[in-house]
Design an enzyme around this catalytic site. Structure first.
Site, PDB file in Angstrom:
ATOM      1  N   LYS A 181      -5.136  35.891   5.455  1.00 35.12           N
ATOM      2  CA  LYS A 181      -4.338  35.444   4.317  1.00 35.12           C
ATOM      3  C   LYS A 181      -4.964  35.919   2.995  1.00 35.12           C
ATOM      4  O   LYS A 181      -6.131  36.315   2.962  1.00 35.12           O
ATOM      5  CB  LYS A 181      -4.188  33.915   4.359  1.00 35.12           C
ATOM      6  CG  LYS A 181      -3.475  33.414   5.640  1.00 35.12           C
ATOM      7  CD  LYS A 181      -1.985  33.600   5.588  1.00 35.12           C
ATOM      8  CE  LYS A 181      -1.154  33.453   6.831  1.00 35.12           C
ATOM      9  NZ  LYS A 181      -1.337  32.557   7.891  1.00 35.12           N
TER      10      LYS A 181
HETATM   11  C1  LIG Z   1      -0.595  31.692   9.066  1.00 29.47           C
HETATM   12  C2  LIG Z   1       0.632  30.856   8.996  1.00 29.47           C
HETATM   13  C3  LIG Z   1       0.609  29.484   9.292  1.00 29.47           C
HETATM   14  C4  LIG Z   1      -0.569  28.805   9.915  1.00 29.47           C
HETATM   15  O1  LIG Z   1      -1.715  28.905   9.191  1.00 29.47           O
HETATM   16  P1  LIG Z   1      -3.083  28.430   9.879  1.00 29.47           P
HETATM   17  O2  LIG Z   1      -3.983  28.217   8.700  1.00 29.47           O
HETATM   18  O3  LIG Z   1      -3.525  29.545  10.760  1.00 29.47           O
HETATM   19  O4  LIG Z   1      -2.811  27.191  10.623  1.00 29.47           O
HETATM   20  C5  LIG Z   1       1.748  28.740   9.070  1.00 29.47           C
HETATM   21  N1  LIG Z   1       2.877  29.309   8.631  1.00 29.47           N
HETATM   22  C6  LIG Z   1       2.959  30.622   8.371  1.00 29.47           C
HETATM   23  C7  LIG Z   1       4.245  31.181   7.857  1.00 29.47           C
HETATM   24  C8  LIG Z   1       1.841  31.448   8.577  1.00 29.47           C
HETATM   25  O5  LIG Z   1       1.937  32.767   8.387  1.00 29.47           O
END
Ligand SMILES: *Cc1c(COP(=O)(O)O)cnc(C)c1O
Length: 379
Positions: A181
């Site tokens: 991210k």
């Molecule tokens: C990455 C992601 C999540 C989950 O994030 P985590 O921190 O890995 O739990 C939720 N929604 C979307 C759209 C994502 O891309």
């Protein structure tokens, strides 16, 4: 791999901050978590933020905060990562899906009302690739129907639309600091809310339901804690917060670089009839988390991704349609054809390399290789 799909932008100042924590006695939730929470809240223009272990935990905690569980329905979109649906199911509530707008891949406000039933308690708009959903329209409808608005802002710490940011037009916004991210601590997440009592309850729910955190016990006089309601174990550690806190200062510059890369991709593929991509409305500034091409003919997609990876261009698929995974078809009765726009995007989507460290030459090479493979029909 000549051009990796993703490289993080962590540097010495982030490592130094982590070292300070490791050399201190307190590794778990403590002052630097609270400093990070305050700065994240300030960055996004929300009153409070609570750091947790992941965005998946964040969404589940936000639902629990509003006492949503068995017997309730929660609406989200059919084009999202499966985590959004999983978090709903973990609470015992039922995920109800709505299709997306074909141009943006985000929740179609015009279709939302038809999915609302007397059991509906909340809606979770997902800011796909960093583009905020049309929150003004969603908010108006959701408030009229007394629904909680919980944003899945996993892609969108730094996005803006018509002047609002994630959380500003919602009851809660959930962020992800997963490895790939824009803002990352490998794993991590946070929830932004507007009310001190809600932030306090979230922190309690994220730590077993204990009435006093270890940090507060460490600071003050000894006091025995109680558990008034069952919590999860999802609190953020000082190590994670140390890695995150200085990145906030660099996000603006990084977003500009991501924007330039995405605009180069958009110019590079604008004339290809085989593909399209998310259209950013003029009033929005996307966080530009992912850049995906959407093939018109999805049957070529998996082969194309294999060929790109073999050629040295790191690509991946974000994501298969969650409602068509075996679990969701089996347990919730979803079937192909339920959400045509989401399914069309999910069938044809693949994501190109996108990170601040990508050079102009690499971007040009990605465009050239992707164009050649698509045009040659080799895929
Ligand atoms: C990455 C992601 C999540 C989950 O994030 P985590 O921190 O890995 O739990 C939720 N929604 C979307 C759209 C994502 O891309």
């Amino acid at each position: 791999m000549k051009i990796p799909f993703y490289l993080h932008s962590l540097g010495k100042e982030d490592v130094d901050e982590v070292m300070k924590v490791i050399q201190s006695p307190f590794l778990s939730t403590g002052q630097i978590v609270h400093d990070f929470e305050a700065r994240l809240a300030q960055f996004t223009g929300n009153e409070h933020a609570v750091g947790v272990m992941s965005c998946t935990h964040a969404i589940e905690l936000a639902l629990r905060l509003y006492n949503i569980g068995p017997g309730d329905e929660v609406i989200t979109t059919a084009y999202t990562f499966v985590a959004t649906l999983n978090a709903i199911v973990h609470t015992g509530a039922r995920p109800v899906l709505v299709d997306v707008q074909p141009e943006t891949g985000t929740l179609d406000p015009a279709q939302l009302e038809s999915r609302i039933t007397p059991r509906t308690r909340a809606v979770i708009p997902v800011h796909i690739y960093g583009l905020l959903c049309d929150m003004a329209a969603i908010r108006q409808l959701a408030l009229r129907r007394e629904l909680k608005i919980i944003e899945d802002a996993a892609h969108c710490v730094e996005g803006i639309r018509e002047g609002y940011r994630p959380g500003n037009l919602a009851h809660a916004a959930c962020f992800s600091f997963y490895a790939t991210k824009n803002l990352t601590s490998g794993e991590g997440g946070a929830i932004a809310v507007h009310d001190q009592a809600e932030a306090d309850r979230l922190a309690t729910l994220a730590l077993h339901g204990m009435s006093k955190s270890a940090y507060k016990r460490f600071q003050g006089e000894f006091q025995l804690w109680d558990v008034e309601e069952l919590g999860m174990k999802a609190n953020m550690s000082n190590i994670q917060a140390a890695l995150l806190i200085n990145q906030l200062d660099r996000l603006g510059v990084y977003r500009q670089r991501r924007e330039a890369i995405c605009q180069a991709y958009e110019r590079g593929f604008a004339d290809l009839p085989e593909v399209r991509f998310q259209i950013i409305p003029p009033n929005a500034q996307s966080a530009r988390h992912l850049f995906a091409l959407w093939l018109q003919d999805g049957t070529r997609r998996n082969r194309l991704v294999q060929q790109l990876n073999a050629t040295g261009v790191g690509c991946t698929v974000n994501w298969p349609a969650p409602h068509l995974t075996s679990y969701y078809q089996k347990h919730f009765g979803f079937k192909p054809g339920d959400f045509p726009h989401a399914e069309q995007i999910a069938r044809g989507t693949f994501s190109l390399p996108l990170y601040p460290g990508l050079t102009d030459d690499q971007v040009a090479l990605v465009i050239q290789i992707v164009r050649e493979l698509i045009r040659s029909g080799a895929a």
